[in-house]
Design a protein around this motif. Structure first.
Motif, PDB file in Angstrom:
ATOM      1  N   THR A 121      -0.762   0.162  -8.663  1.00 21.85           N
ATOM      2  CA  THR A 121      -1.383  -0.797  -7.861  1.00 21.85           C
ATOM      3  C   THR A 121      -1.907   0.169  -6.683  1.00 21.85           C
ATOM      4  O   THR A 121      -1.156   0.779  -6.101  1.00 21.85           O
ATOM      5  N   VAL A 122      -3.159  -0.175  -6.506  1.00 21.59           N
ATOM      6  CA  VAL A 122      -4.022   0.768  -5.656  1.00 21.59           C
ATOM      7  C   VAL A 122      -4.616  -0.205  -4.796  1.00 21.59           C
ATOM      8  O   VAL A 122      -5.002  -1.107  -4.917  1.00 21.59           O
ATOM      9  N   THR A 123      -4.717  -0.061  -3.319  1.00 23.33           N
ATOM     10  CA  THR A 123      -5.426  -0.618  -2.218  1.00 23.33           C
ATOM     11  C   THR A 123      -6.597  -0.009  -1.922  1.00 23.33           C
ATOM     12  O   THR A 123      -6.668   1.238  -2.002  1.00 23.33           O
ATOM     13  N   VAL A 124      -7.783  -0.542  -1.935  1.00 18.06           N
ATOM     14  CA  VAL A 124      -8.825  -0.310  -1.813  1.00 18.06           C
ATOM     15  C   VAL A 124      -9.500  -1.036  -0.449  1.00 18.06           C
ATOM     16  O   VAL A 124      -9.158  -1.995   0.108  1.00 18.06           O
ATOM     17  N   VAL A 147     -21.375  -9.534   8.287  1.00 16.99           N
ATOM     18  CA  VAL A 147     -20.511  -9.896   7.280  1.00 16.99           C
ATOM     19  C   VAL A 147     -19.038 -10.353   7.957  1.00 16.99           C
ATOM     20  O   VAL A 147     -18.810  -9.631   8.796  1.00 16.99           O
ATOM     21  N   THR A 148     -18.506 -11.657   7.478  1.00 24.07           N
ATOM     22  CA  THR A 148     -17.271 -11.815   8.095  1.00 24.07           C
ATOM     23  C   THR A 148     -16.031 -11.755   7.036  1.00 24.07           C
ATOM     24  O   THR A 148     -15.036 -12.005   7.358  1.00 24.07           O
ATOM     25  N   LYS A 149     -16.675 -12.050   5.635  1.00 23.53           N
ATOM     26  CA  LYS A 149     -15.649 -12.286   4.628  1.00 23.53           C
ATOM     27  C   LYS A 149     -16.295 -11.502   3.344  1.00 23.53           C
ATOM     28  O   LYS A 149     -17.227 -11.154   3.319  1.00 23.53           O
ATOM     29  N   ALA A 150     -14.976 -11.092   2.406  1.00 24.25           N
ATOM     30  CA  ALA A 150     -15.443 -10.446   1.128  1.00 24.25           C
ATOM     31  C   ALA A 150     -14.444 -10.804   0.172  1.00 24.25           C
ATOM     32  O   ALA A 150     -13.102 -10.991   0.728  1.00 24.25           O
ATOM     33  N   LEU A 151     -14.691 -10.681  -1.064  1.00 22.57           N
ATOM     34  CA  LEU A 151     -13.907 -10.773  -2.192  1.00 22.57           C
ATOM     35  C   LEU A 151     -14.010  -9.562  -2.982  1.00 22.57           C
ATOM     36  O   LEU A 151     -15.004  -8.990  -2.948  1.00 22.57           O
ATOM     37  N   LEU A 152     -13.156  -9.042  -3.750  1.00 19.62           N
ATOM     38  CA  LEU A 152     -12.950  -8.030  -4.345  1.00 19.62           C
ATOM     39  C   LEU A 152     -13.237  -8.552  -5.921  1.00 19.62           C
ATOM     40  O   LEU A 152     -12.169  -9.175  -6.492  1.00 19.62           O
ATOM     41  N   ARG A 153     -14.190  -8.121  -6.692  1.00 20.52           N
ATOM     42  CA  ARG A 153     -14.428  -8.570  -7.924  1.00 20.52           C
ATOM     43  C   ARG A 153     -13.820  -7.432  -8.858  1.00 20.52           C
ATOM     44  O   ARG A 153     -14.532  -6.385  -8.957  1.00 20.52           O
ATOM     45  N   VAL A 154     -13.167  -7.536  -9.823  1.00 20.64           N
ATOM     46  CA  VAL A 154     -12.523  -6.559 -10.734  1.00 20.64           C
ATOM     47  C   VAL A 154     -12.846  -6.891 -12.079  1.00 20.64           C
ATOM     48  O   VAL A 154     -13.055  -8.114 -12.250  1.00 20.64           O
ATOM     49  N   GLU A 170      -8.720 -11.906  -3.404  1.00 21.07           N
ATOM     50  CA  GLU A 170      -8.573 -11.932  -1.897  1.00 21.07           C
ATOM     51  C   GLU A 170      -8.589 -10.512  -1.277  1.00 21.07           C
ATOM     52  O   GLU A 170      -7.987  -9.657  -1.665  1.00 21.07           O
ATOM     53  N   THR A 171      -9.052 -10.493   0.061  1.00 23.47           N
ATOM     54  CA  THR A 171      -8.978  -9.476   0.952  1.00 23.47           C
ATOM     55  C   THR A 171      -8.482  -9.780   2.190  1.00 23.47           C
ATOM     56  O   THR A 171      -8.535 -11.035   2.533  1.00 23.47           O
ATOM     57  N   GLU A 199     -13.694  -3.464  18.399  1.00 19.62           N
ATOM     58  CA  GLU A 199     -14.976  -4.323  18.752  1.00 19.62           C
ATOM     59  C   GLU A 199     -16.030  -3.928  17.811  1.00 19.62           C
ATOM     60  O   GLU A 199     -17.027  -4.780  17.949  1.00 19.62           O
ATOM     61  N   HIS A 200     -16.169  -2.910  17.172  1.00 21.01           N
ATOM     62  CA  HIS A 200     -17.661  -2.307  16.446  1.00 21.01           C
ATOM     63  C   HIS A 200     -17.297  -2.778  14.926  1.00 21.01           C
ATOM     64  O   HIS A 200     -18.336  -2.995  14.503  1.00 21.01           O
ATOM     65  N   GLU A 201     -16.134  -2.795  14.502  1.00 15.57           N
ATOM     66  CA  GLU A 201     -16.128  -2.957  12.861  1.00 15.57           C
ATOM     67  C   GLU A 201     -14.769  -3.345  12.732  1.00 15.57           C
ATOM     68  O   GLU A 201     -13.713  -3.247  13.616  1.00 15.57           O
ATOM     69  N   PHE A 202     -14.349  -3.791  11.283  1.00 15.02           N
ATOM     70  CA  PHE A 202     -13.183  -4.303  10.754  1.00 15.02           C
ATOM     71  C   PHE A 202     -13.184  -3.582   9.522  1.00 15.02           C
ATOM     72  O   PHE A 202     -14.147  -3.199   8.860  1.00 15.02           O
ATOM     73  N   TRP A 203     -11.886  -3.308   9.063  1.00 13.99           N
ATOM     74  CA  TRP A 203     -11.868  -2.912   7.659  1.00 13.99           C
ATOM     75  C   TRP A 203     -10.917  -3.813   6.865  1.00 13.99           C
ATOM     76  O   TRP A 203      -9.986  -4.323   7.204  1.00 13.99           O
ATOM     77  N   LEU A 204     -11.453  -4.093   5.464  1.00  7.66           N
ATOM     78  CA  LEU A 204     -10.691  -5.185   4.891  1.00  7.66           C
ATOM     79  C   LEU A 204      -9.992  -4.289   3.637  1.00  7.66           C
ATOM     80  O   LEU A 204     -10.402  -3.294   3.318  1.00  7.66           O
ATOM     81  N   LYS A 205      -9.258  -4.903   3.250  1.00  7.86           N
ATOM     82  CA  LYS A 205      -8.278  -4.285   2.005  1.00  7.86           C
ATOM     83  C   LYS A 205      -8.079  -5.343   0.911  1.00  7.86           C
ATOM     84  O   LYS A 205      -8.109  -6.538   1.192  1.00  7.86           O
TER      85      LYS A 205
END
Length: 621
Positions: free
Chosen positions: A29-32, A42-49, A59-60, A67-73
């Protein structure tokens, strides 16, 4: 023309900053991670595999933010040897956009440019930081004088090379392997740590791509013992040696082919593709002197590259090569309805891994290699399509574009937007691992010299700057570092003027040393990802990011509109590398990059833009 600004767009690549393990095993299992500037909307994202041929949206969650950015996983499972993925984002005018290897799209896209992870065994660790130095042995350095063979036109070292015509393959200048051994200090001073030799087997030409045997080193080069001395001298310095092998064909003087011609019932007759024995057979580009191998023949495979007794295995090791570059690899095993190329590449890789797990396998390829890089074969290919041609197209002087039939596509002058688009397209079509190990070059023994093509030394410096800073394994073609000239591949194979330093471009030599020594000292330039920041017709800017370092690169082919990058992206101060002056933020909380050109500038960001200091975990605020 104003620059296209990309720093406010989400970013992901295959490097260790964005993938928890860039070299996963099957079933792991790998986290991206997806980096999302708040200015992107952008406020939301899904990972399409895509697993087992079927797509799924995963789901992410927030990994960290400020305050400048966020990281989704998101986590994906390596259930297949190659898993492709891309991101589905909100935030576009319609609340629907895809993000893949070529960037943002407000429409549906194919899987061709998805990000890719592969569970195949990775290339050797040393290859990530390697800098290759390509040598054409007949023209680099000579240790002793040897009588010319019967096929050759003997030449004194300083004589003129015949750039075109039937005599070009037969000029013999007498360079040898001991001559190379005596010049290793020069090679090491460039920042190169791997010598790549064009073929060293006996042949009836100076280029030796028409091998007459694979069982010995050409005595004209000093024989087997000279190869051992060169290999041992390199290894004692912590350097490596790459060989060059023709798996597509041999020469018509090869012992296998002579047996095949003499006896249609011989085992060797099955090594070739005869249409009418003995005088009609398939050959490379119609050259009767280069008969093509039949890879459907198991005995050919066994002798050439399958197993511990093969040619490929025999020449690997501590007193031989550390890897192979395969000549015309894209054509190997392919003829008409037969396509055994993947079988050849995977078998080569298996033999090399069993013989020397640290061996590197590179392939010659002049166009789109994406279909050949989806299996457990080549570690990387010569990146003519994804690096060399775009660099040439951007930097070459404007000229009429010829439309001529033949094997090579013309080289038009294109804008920065176009050539960055090409680079992104070709990189997106292969796993990041293949991009990281692509053999980047601005010239080779098969091309014009970069100094001749571009003319302006400042443009040549830009080309070398990109070679030193882009992802991939850079290759220096011997003589380019002193500004040697050549209007085509043959003309470019001029003997290295060791005894005439007045012919050297000493400024070019100093710049080359500075650029590649800088690369060797930089984790980001050796190992980091690639994030495009700004692109316009005459300039572009990108980041190379690793966990511990971020390097900013700005390349310009001419004067251009100033590019102002927010300090939230690159920090408040830029520390110049390779002779570039430092830069500081101005009152507007931006850093204004130089707008003159042709020029290339390289800085280390301070604080690193890749730093996660101050980022906190939690939901999006």
């Amino acid at each position: 023309m104003s620059a296209v600004q990309l720093w406010d767009q989400p970013h992901h690549d295959g490097s260790a900053m964005y993938v928890s393990n860039p070299n996963p095993e099957l079933g792991e299992t790998v986290t991206v991670f997806l980096r999302v500037p708040r200015a992107s909307g952008v406020t939301k994202a899904l990972l399409r595999v895509c697993i087992d041929g079927e797509q799924a949206l995963l789901e992410t969650s927030i990994d960290r933010q400020d305050e400048h950015e966020f990281w989704l996983k998101a986590a994906l499972s390596m259930e297949n040897p190659v898993v492709n993925y891309r991101w589905l984002l909100d935030g576009s005018p319609g609340g629907y956009q895809w993000f893949n290897g070529t960037g943002l799209h407000t429409r549906d896209v194919t899987d061709a440019c998805d990000f890719r992870l592969t569970a195949y065994s990775p290339p050797p660790d040393w290859a990530s930081g390697a800098v290759l130095y390509q040598i054409f042995p007949d023209r680099f350095a000579k240790s002793i004088d040897r009588p010319a063979p019967d096929w050759a036109i003997a030449e004194a070292w300083g004589n003129k090379v015949i750039g075109r015509g039937p005599e070009t393959p037969y000029q013999y200048f007498g360079g040898d392997l001991d001559g190379i051994t005596a010049r290793l200090e020069h090679i090491a001073s460039l920042g190169a740590d791997t010598v790549y030799l064009t073929p060293i087997f006996p042949a009836r030409s100076n280029h030796r791509y028409d091998a007459s045997s694979f069982d010995q080193v050409d005595p004209l080069l000093g024989g087997d013992s000279a190869l051992h001395r060169l290999s041992e001298a390199l290894h004692s310095r912590g350097m490596r040696l790459m060989g060059d092998l023709t798996t597509n064909h041999c020469g018509d003087a090869h012992e296998w082919f002579k047996t095949a011609i003499a006896d249609p019932d011989s085992v060797e007759a099955g090594f070739f593709l005869f249409t009418r024995h003995p005088d009609e057979y398939v050959c490379w580009f119609g050259h009767k002197s280069l008969p093509k191998f039949n890879h459907a023949n198991p005995e050919l495979r066994r002798r050439l590259y399958e197993g511990k007794d093969s040619v490929v295995a025999r020449w690997l090791g501590p007193d031989g090569f550390d890897g192979w570059r395969i000549d015309v690899a894209n054509m190997t095993g392919r003829h008409g309805t037969t396509d055994l190329n993947h079988m050849v590449s995977t078998t080569l890789r298996e033999t090399m891994a069993e013989t020397d797990p640290e061996a590197l396998l590179l392939a010659e390829h002049s166009h789109d290699a994406s279909q050949d890089l989806q299996v457990d074969g080549w570690h990387g290919v010569m990146n003519y399509a994804g690096f060399t041609r775009p660099v040439w197209q951007w930097l070459k002087p404007a000229a009429p574009v010829p439309f001529e039939a033949g094997p090579f596509v013309s080289i038009p002058r294109l804008s920065g937007t176009d050539i960055v688009g090409s680079m992104r397209d070709f990189a997106a079509a292969v796993p990041w691992r293949a991009t990281k190990h692509a053999l980047n070059l601005v010239g080779s023994h098969d091309t014009f010299r970069i100094s001749t093509m571009l003319g302006d030394p400042r443009l040549v410096t830009v080309a070398f700057g990109l070679l030193a800073t882009m992802p991939g394994v850079p290759m220096l073609w011997a003589g380019d570092e002193i500004g040697q000239e050549g209007a085509n591949g043959e003309d470019g194979r001029r003997p290295f003027p060791w005894d005439n330093p007045g012919e050297w471009d000493h400024d070019r030599l100093a710049t080359t040393r500075s650029l590649f020594q800088t690369r060797n000292r930089s984790e980001a330039l050796r190992e980091g990802g690639l994030r495009w920041l700004a692109i316009e017709e005459d300039a572009f800017t990108f980041l190379r990011e690793s966990t511990n370092e971020t390097v900013l690169v700005h390349a310009a082919r001419a004067g251009h509109t100033s590019i102002n990058i927010p300090t939230t992206v690159i920090g408040n101060r830029l520390h110049g590398l390779a002779g570039t002056p430092d830069l500081h933020a101005n009152a507007g909380e931006v850093i204004t990059l130089p707008n003159e050109g042709p020029a290339v500038a390289i800085w280390r960001c301070d604080p690193p833009a890749a730093s996660v200091g101050g980022l906190t975990a939690g939901s999006v605020k």
